[in-house]
Design a protein around this motif. Structure first.
Motif, PDB file in Angstrom:
ATOM      1  N   ARG A  73       0.855  -1.185   0.000  1.00 33.61           N
ATOM      2  CA  ARG A  73       0.000   0.000   0.000  1.00 33.61           C
ATOM      3  C   ARG A  73       0.890   1.234   0.000  1.00 33.61           C
ATOM      4  O   ARG A  73       2.065   1.157   0.341  1.00 33.61           O
ATOM      5  N   VAL A  74       0.304   2.384  -0.359  1.00 31.89           N
ATOM      6  CA  VAL A  74       1.080   3.604  -0.482  1.00 31.89           C
ATOM      7  C   VAL A  74       0.506   4.667   0.446  1.00 31.89           C
ATOM      8  O   VAL A  74      -0.708   4.917   0.454  1.00 31.89           O
ATOM      9  N   PHE A  75       1.378   5.270   1.255  1.00 27.59           N
ATOM     10  CA  PHE A  75       1.043   6.394   2.105  1.00 27.59           C
ATOM     11  C   PHE A  75       1.987   7.538   1.757  1.00 27.59           C
ATOM     12  O   PHE A  75       3.014   7.336   1.117  1.00 27.59           O
ATOM     13  N   SER A  76       1.665   8.731   2.272  1.00 28.22           N
ATOM     14  CA  SER A  76       2.561   9.865   2.038  1.00 28.22           C
ATOM     15  C   SER A  76       3.916   9.638   2.686  1.00 28.22           C
ATOM     16  O   SER A  76       4.940  10.117   2.208  1.00 28.22           O
ATOM     17  N   SER A  77       3.922   8.873   3.800  1.00 31.05           N
ATOM     18  CA  SER A  77       5.168   8.657   4.535  1.00 31.05           C
ATOM     19  C   SER A  77       5.965   7.471   4.012  1.00 31.05           C
ATOM     20  O   SER A  77       7.034   7.164   4.533  1.00 31.05           O
ATOM     21  N   GLY A  78       5.465   6.804   2.992  1.00 31.99           N
ATOM     22  CA  GLY A  78       6.215   5.688   2.420  1.00 31.99           C
ATOM     23  C   GLY A  78       5.325   4.507   2.117  1.00 31.99           C
ATOM     24  O   GLY A  78       4.110   4.533   2.318  1.00 31.99           O
ATOM     25  N   SER A  79       5.934   3.445   1.619  1.00 33.19           N
ATOM     26  CA  SER A  79       5.168   2.250   1.267  1.00 33.19           C
ATOM     27  C   SER A  79       4.947   1.372   2.492  1.00 33.19           C
ATOM     28  O   SER A  79       5.725   1.382   3.440  1.00 33.19           O
ATOM     29  N   TYR A  80       3.872   0.645   2.448  1.00 28.13           N
ATOM     30  CA  TYR A  80       3.534  -0.355   3.465  1.00 28.13           C
ATOM     31  C   TYR A  80       3.647  -1.691   2.750  1.00 28.13           C
ATOM     32  O   TYR A  80       2.866  -1.987   1.851  1.00 28.13           O
ATOM     33  N   LYS A 137      -6.522   8.002   1.800  1.00 34.10           N
ATOM     34  CA  LYS A 137      -5.152   8.465   2.009  1.00 34.10           C
ATOM     35  C   LYS A 137      -4.864   9.670   1.103  1.00 34.10           C
ATOM     36  O   LYS A 137      -5.384   9.764  -0.019  1.00 34.10           O
ATOM     37  N   ALA A 138      -4.043  10.579   1.612  1.00 32.69           N
ATOM     38  CA  ALA A 138      -3.770  11.820   0.892  1.00 32.69           C
ATOM     39  C   ALA A 138      -2.292  12.180   1.000  1.00 32.69           C
ATOM     40  O   ALA A 138      -1.503  11.430   1.562  1.00 32.69           O
ATOM     41  N   ALA A 139      -1.940  13.365   0.456  1.00 39.56           N
ATOM     42  CA  ALA A 139      -0.562  13.862   0.403  1.00 39.56           C
ATOM     43  C   ALA A 139       0.281  13.056  -0.574  1.00 39.56           C
ATOM     44  O   ALA A 139       1.418  12.685  -0.286  1.00 39.56           O
ATOM     45  N   GLY A 140      -0.285  12.801  -1.739  1.00 34.82           N
ATOM     46  CA  GLY A 140       0.446  12.124  -2.802  1.00 34.82           C
ATOM     47  C   GLY A 140       1.284  13.091  -3.618  1.00 34.82           C
ATOM     48  O   GLY A 140       1.459  14.264  -3.270  1.00 34.82           O
ATOM     49  N   LYS A 141       1.796  12.585  -4.740  1.00 32.83           N
ATOM     50  CA  LYS A 141       2.728  13.386  -5.545  1.00 32.83           C
ATOM     51  C   LYS A 141       2.092  14.643  -6.123  1.00 32.83           C
ATOM     52  O   LYS A 141       2.788  15.617  -6.417  1.00 32.83           O
ATOM     53  N   PRO A 150      -3.685  12.389   5.522  1.00 34.67           N
ATOM     54  CA  PRO A 150      -2.425  12.687   4.826  1.00 34.67           C
ATOM     55  C   PRO A 150      -1.195  12.059   5.474  1.00 34.67           C
ATOM     56  O   PRO A 150      -0.085  12.225   4.942  1.00 34.67           O
ATOM     57  N   ASN A 151      -1.352  11.383   6.617  1.00 32.63           N
ATOM     58  CA  ASN A 151      -0.200  10.762   7.287  1.00 32.63           C
ATOM     59  C   ASN A 151       0.991  11.715   7.404  1.00 32.63           C
ATOM     60  O   ASN A 151       2.111  11.394   7.006  1.00 32.63           O
ATOM     61  N   THR A 152       0.750  12.894   7.949  1.00 36.24           N
ATOM     62  CA  THR A 152       1.749  13.940   8.220  1.00 36.24           C
ATOM     63  C   THR A 152       2.305  14.602   6.954  1.00 36.24           C
ATOM     64  O   THR A 152       3.272  15.349   7.035  1.00 36.24           O
ATOM     65  N   GLY A 153       1.682  14.363   5.797  1.00 39.40           N
ATOM     66  CA  GLY A 153       2.265  14.827   4.536  1.00 39.40           C
ATOM     67  C   GLY A 153       1.937  16.241   4.127  1.00 39.40           C
ATOM     68  O   GLY A 153       2.472  16.734   3.119  1.00 39.40           O
ATOM     69  N   TRP A 154       1.059  16.924   4.864  1.00 42.42           N
ATOM     70  CA  TRP A 154       0.728  18.304   4.547  1.00 42.42           C
ATOM     71  C   TRP A 154       1.434  19.263   5.510  1.00 42.42           C
ATOM     72  O   TRP A 154       1.894  18.857   6.579  1.00 42.42           O
ATOM     73  N   SER A 155       1.484  20.517   5.127  1.00 43.97           N
ATOM     74  CA  SER A 155       1.907  21.590   6.036  1.00 43.97           C
ATOM     75  C   SER A 155       0.653  22.205   6.655  1.00 43.97           C
ATOM     76  O   SER A 155      -0.472  21.904   6.239  1.00 43.97           O
ATOM     77  N   VAL A 156       0.837  23.103   7.622  1.00 43.10           N
ATOM     78  CA  VAL A 156      -0.324  23.773   8.221  1.00 43.10           C
ATOM     79  C   VAL A 156      -1.089  24.586   7.175  1.00 43.10           C
ATOM     80  O   VAL A 156      -2.324  24.439   7.058  1.00 43.10           O
ATOM     81  N   PRO A 157      -0.426  25.455   6.380  1.00 43.09           N
ATOM     82  CA  PRO A 157      -1.182  26.214   5.366  1.00 43.09           C
ATOM     83  C   PRO A 157      -1.875  25.309   4.342  1.00 43.09           C
ATOM     84  O   PRO A 157      -3.018  25.580   3.951  1.00 43.09           O
ATOM     85  N   ASP A 158      -1.179  24.245   3.904  1.00 44.49           N
ATOM     86  CA  ASP A 158      -1.795  23.321   2.941  1.00 44.49           C
ATOM     87  C   ASP A 158      -3.030  22.656   3.542  1.00 44.49           C
ATOM     88  O   ASP A 158      -4.049  22.478   2.860  1.00 44.49           O
ATOM     89  N   THR A 159      -2.937  22.288   4.804  1.00 40.39           N
ATOM     90  CA  THR A 159      -4.065  21.625   5.451  1.00 40.39           C
ATOM     91  C   THR A 159      -5.283  22.539   5.497  1.00 40.39           C
ATOM     92  O   THR A 159      -6.404  22.123   5.170  1.00 40.39           O
ATOM     93  N   ILE A 160      -5.080  23.773   5.890  1.00 45.30           N
ATOM     94  CA  ILE A 160      -6.203  24.707   5.985  1.00 45.30           C
ATOM     95  C   ILE A 160      -6.794  24.978   4.606  1.00 45.30           C
ATOM     96  O   ILE A 160      -8.027  25.007   4.426  1.00 45.30           O
ATOM     97  N   ALA A 161      -5.934  25.132   3.603  1.00 43.66           N
ATOM     98  CA  ALA A 161      -6.421  25.349   2.236  1.00 43.66           C
ATOM     99  C   ALA A 161      -7.186  24.128   1.730  1.00 43.66           C
ATOM    100  O   ALA A 161      -8.260  24.253   1.111  1.00 43.66           O
ATOM    101  N   ALA A 162      -6.649  22.922   1.993  1.00 46.40           N
ATOM    102  CA  ALA A 162      -7.311  21.699   1.537  1.00 46.40           C
ATOM    103  C   ALA A 162      -8.657  21.514   2.220  1.00 46.40           C
ATOM    104  O   ALA A 162      -9.656  21.136   1.570  1.00 46.40           O
TER     105      ALA A 162
END
Length: 390
Positions: A18-25, A172-176, A203-215
């Protein structure tokens, strides 16, 4: 008294990627120890307590690996359990703290096996030992892997909903493609299933604070059921900022929550609305109950995570924990659906009581975890075995 402990690395009948923002499972190729689950048998005065945990590293956010779990048990924790009573959980937990800090997956598999042994010795299910039954049927969530093509994600979600009756999806989010692609993915999944399915985003920690609020602002029209751990685990001030901006969308901590001390810090920062408790991450049932108590005192809801890949034993332990949580403190649905048959049956269990029905599973009621181990299958599936004695 505990006489001996068997530690076995077991093969899986499938390979899951499986694929997460933090790496493969990745559970790894056949015969490779890395990525495989660890099965423990604790022998004590005529009863045998069993448990299984799969360390999810490498490729994800915890430090434990198959090799580190085996070493922690066989070299340090296991020898210090020999001669102790299976009922001395508090003393054993203190020993774990003093002899080998952290190592939650090793602690979890031992803690669960001890509870299985206690339940068998007393003739009661595990949930009766840790708080009783607040809910006997546990609704299930399906975690949808990242994919470059959203059609692949929709197809996986459709199987969950149509074949198993799942009513809660986690995308799951925070992909390429960045957060804007995540918004498009979320919109596509929502359009595919309509308003009656709860859909969360992780997003499994893959966003920033501004990105999170915008998303979140962009996703809001599509009814976001919840947001799970969008930013780094140590950024509690950032989580608190996101929680304020979320304006009613529940925010869940996963990677930020390993210990009871983490729980207290999250409360102090008013950082989240929900704790995601995974037994392999927090150190087992005993630690999970301590974190649940902190949540209760702070009016924080609880969610039970962990895929339990093709493991009835791991899924059953999670189900017993879920059973003890009052419905009013429960958030969403439990994640251990992959231990209940969608990836194939667990070969280690004969005549499993764990059957998905209308997107939920009944909590086992037999002694201990309520499972019957197939000893011949365990022998056949074992890749490595170590015995700890006096």
């Amino acid at each position: 008294m505990i006489e001996r402990i068997e530690v076995l690395v077991t093969e899986l009948p499938i390979r899951l990627k499986r694929v997460f923002s933090s790496g493969s499972y990745d559970t790894g190729p056949p015969k490779q120890l890395l990525g495989k689950p660890v099965f423990v048998k604790i022998f004590a005065e005529g009863v045998v307590g069993c448990a299984q945990i799969r360390p999810i590293s490498p490729g994800h956010f915890v430090a434990d690996t198959t090799h580190s779990v085996v070493a922690a048990i066989t070299e340090i924790l296991g020898p210090n359990l020999i001669g102790r009573s299976i009922f001395d959980i508090e003393a054993i937990t203190e020993m774990f703290d003093l002899r080998l800090a952290a190592n939650p997956a090793a602690r979890a598999v031992l803690d669960i096996a001890l509870h299985d042994a206690m339940g068998k010795a007393l003739g009661v299910p595990v949930h009766k030992l840790i708080g009783g039954c607040s809910q006997s049927v546990i609704p299930l969530e399906w975690s949808v892997s990242l994919a470059d093509d959203v059609a692949v994600m929709i197809a996986e979600a459709r199987r969950a909903v149509e074949e198993f009756g799942i009513k809660v999806l986690c995308i799951k989010a925070a992909g390429k493609g960045g957060w804007k692609q995540d918004v498009r993915n979320f919109e596509a999944v929502r359009n595919a299933f309509g308003p009656d399915i709860v859909i969360g985003v992780d997003p499994n920690t893959g966003w920033s604070v501004p990105d999170t609020i915008a998303a979140l602002n962009a996703m809001r029209p599509f009814d976001v059921g919840y947001l799970e751990q969008p930013i780094g685990r140590r950024d509690l001030d950032g989580l608190a900022e996101i929680r304020r901006a979320a304006a009613g969308i529940p925010l869940m901590a996963d990677e930020s929550l390993f210990t009871v001390e983490d729980a207290v810090d999250l409360v102090r920062h008013r950082a989240v609305d929900v704790f995601c408790i995974k037994l392999y991450k927090v150190g087992g049932l005993s630690a999970a109950r301590r974190i649940a108590a902190v949540a209760k005192g702070a009016n924080i809801l609880l969610n039970c995570g962990g895929l339990a890949t093709v493991s009835n034993f791991e899924a059953a332990a999670a189900a017993h924990f879920c059973a003890t949580i009052p419905v009013r403190q429960t958030f969403g649905a439990a994640e251990f659906v992959f231990g209940l048959g969608p990836l194939g049956r667990d070969p280690l269990v004969a005549d499993t009581p764990l059957v998905i029905a209308d997107g939920a599973v009944a909590v086992p009621t037999g002694p201990g975890l309520g499972l019957t181990l197939d000893e011949a299958a365990l022998d056949r599936m074992t890749l490595q075995k170590t015995v700890v004695t006096r």
